[in-house]
Design a protein around this motif. Structure first.
Motif, PDB file in Angstrom:
ATOM      1  N   ASP A 187       0.706  -0.961   0.054  1.00 38.01           N
ATOM      2  CA  ASP A 187       0.082   0.184   0.219  1.00 38.01           C
ATOM      3  C   ASP A 187       0.945   1.288  -0.352  1.00 38.01           C
ATOM      4  OD1 ASP A 187      -1.934   1.817   0.308  1.00 38.01           O
ATOM      5  OD2 ASP A 187      -2.833   1.154   1.718  1.00 38.01           O
ATOM      6  N   ARG A 188       0.970   1.422  -1.310  1.00 40.40           N
ATOM      7  CA  ARG A 188       2.367   3.224  -1.711  1.00 40.40           C
ATOM      8  C   ARG A 188       2.003   4.073  -0.489  1.00 40.40           C
ATOM      9  NH1 ARG A 188       3.264   4.109  -7.310  1.00 40.40           N
ATOM     10  NH2 ARG A 188       4.276   5.972  -6.415  1.00 40.40           N
ATOM     11  N   TYR A 189       0.220   4.407   0.002  1.00 40.53           N
ATOM     12  CA  TYR A 189      -0.521   5.542   0.164  1.00 40.53           C
ATOM     13  C   TYR A 189      -0.359   5.376   1.926  1.00 40.53           C
ATOM     14  CZ  TYR A 189      -0.033   6.853  -4.791  1.00 40.53           C
ATOM     15  OH  TYR A 189       0.082   7.034  -5.614  1.00 40.53           O
ATOM     16  N   GLY A 226       0.778   5.409   4.393  1.00 40.08           N
ATOM     17  CA  GLY A 226       1.256   6.173   5.997  1.00 40.08           C
ATOM     18  C   GLY A 226       0.989   8.045   5.138  1.00 40.08           C
ATOM     19  N   VAL A 227       0.534   8.085   3.721  1.00 43.65           N
ATOM     20  CA  VAL A 227       0.567   9.419   3.229  1.00 43.65           C
ATOM     21  C   VAL A 227      -0.691  10.477   4.338  1.00 43.65           C
ATOM     22  CG1 VAL A 227       0.091  10.900   1.195  1.00 43.65           C
ATOM     23  CG2 VAL A 227       2.049   8.669   1.349  1.00 43.65           C
TER      24      VAL A 227
END
Lengths: 202, 151
Positions: free
Chosen positions: B144-146, B148-149
């Motif tokens: 899940d690339r996002y 922590g965004v």
């Protein structure tokens, strides 16, 4: 460049939103649920712009609200809620699109353009009005889906969420000049894609 | 293929003003000047009308408000998710602990070897299945690339 001055209704809504966000941040579930109710339709519509499927849009809206629920304590009070929320929603949608890109491409390829079964928003219209609105909505969403992603999202944020240029720049992480350029070209392309429909109905 | 990073050509001054005009973001003075420009330039007037038309059309679309059933399903699943995550963590932790203990007990017990082999197979099979579920969750989370965004 000026932004229209907010009316008293907008000011009241903003004050109510601050109250809800503050309440939700301090663990008040009723405030959080009211906040979700306020943003649900908008969130599903924006997610629809990314995904083109209502059920997936509902799931991603839930994902975004869940992330908000888990991280609301990190939200900086005094900042506007909408850009923060739409950034989370956008990230969830982009992540989902990336994960399912290949699967979706296969499914679209297998079932033609996949537009016929697109569910439409419900409303309290007469059958004739509903048929006309359905046709318009279908034409609109078909055209939106043909736009590049960057144009879809800028239209969703501006036309459906009414975010101003600065808020859109914050959500997308791009300069205001790029926001305006994307918006202009997105409208041009959408108008071109809807040319036949609009000429036929004018 | 068009990506998020392919930029559109920059706007001319006329296009910039047109965008601001459509969005009602011009100052009264700029708006008055732009209205005059529209009156004198049919091509600009047509383009402005088309952009306005698209804005009006978009805003005439209904928001995708969930139905009552969808809303009920939303809230039922929403609070379940927190409990589900906690439940899975506790279940996996407990199962792993019991599995290790059971394997140890099996090795040191005086049971018939057939029972030992059968029990070992059941325990190992359960362990593999649990590990598989855990790995899938871990993998989904890692990619899940996002995740922590937020800002």
């Amino acid at each position: 460049m000026t932004a229209p001055a907010p009316g008293s209704r907008e000011i009241l809504q903003a004050a109510e939103e601050i109250r809800l966000v503050t309440g939700a941040k301090h663990g008040d579930h009723a405030s959080f649920e009211a906040l979700v109710d306020r943003y649900m339709g908008k969130a599903v519509t924006v997610a629809m712009g990314y995904l083109g499927d209502r059920d997936e849009a509902m799931d991603l809206a839930q994902e975004a609200f869940f992330r908000v629920f888990k991280t609301l304590d990190r939200f900086r009070e005094g900042e506007p809620f909408a850009p923060w929320f739409y950034r989370i929603l956008r990230n969830a949608c982009l992540n989902h699109v990336e994960k399912h890109r290949k699967r979706k491409a296969r499914s679209i390829h297998a079932s033609g353009d996949g537009e016929e079964d697109r569910p439409l928003p419900s409303g309290s219209l007469t059958p004739e009005e509903h048929a006309e609105a359905s046709e318009q909505q279908r034409a609109f969403w078909q055209a939106v889906e043909k736009l590049p992603q960057k144009h879809r999202e800028i239209l969703m944020l501006r036309h459906f969420q009414d975010l101003d240029y600065q808020a859109m720049a914050d959500v997308l992480g791009i300069p205001i000049g790029t926001v305006m350029s994307r918006l202009f070209h997105a409208r041009q392309k959408l108008r071109a894609l809807m040319e036949d429909y609009m000429e036929g109905n004018s | 293929m068009t990506t998020l990073h392919d930029e559109d050509p920059p706007l001319s001054e006329g296009q910039r003003l047109l965008t601001l005009w459509v969005d009602g973001a011009l100052s009264p003075k700029e708006r008055s000047a732009f209205d005059k420009a529209i009156a004198q330039d049919p091509a600009l007037a047509a383009q402005a009308a088309q952009h306005r038309e698209i804005l009006d059309l978009s805003r005439s679309m209904q928001m995708m408000e969930p139905s009552d059933i969808e809303a009920r399903r939303f809230w039922a699943r929403f609070y379940n998710r927190s409990e589900w995550q906690l439940g899975w963590c506790l279940l996996l932790l407990g199962a792993a602990t019991l599995l290790v203990f059971a394997l140890w007990q099996l090795m040191v017990s005086d049971l018939h070897w057939i029972i030992k082999v059968g029990t070992l197979a059941v325990l190992l099979g359960s362990g593999i299945l649990l590990w598989n579920s855990f790995r899938l969750k871990l993998r989904a989370s890692r990619f899940d690339r996002y995740r922590g965004v937020l800002y």
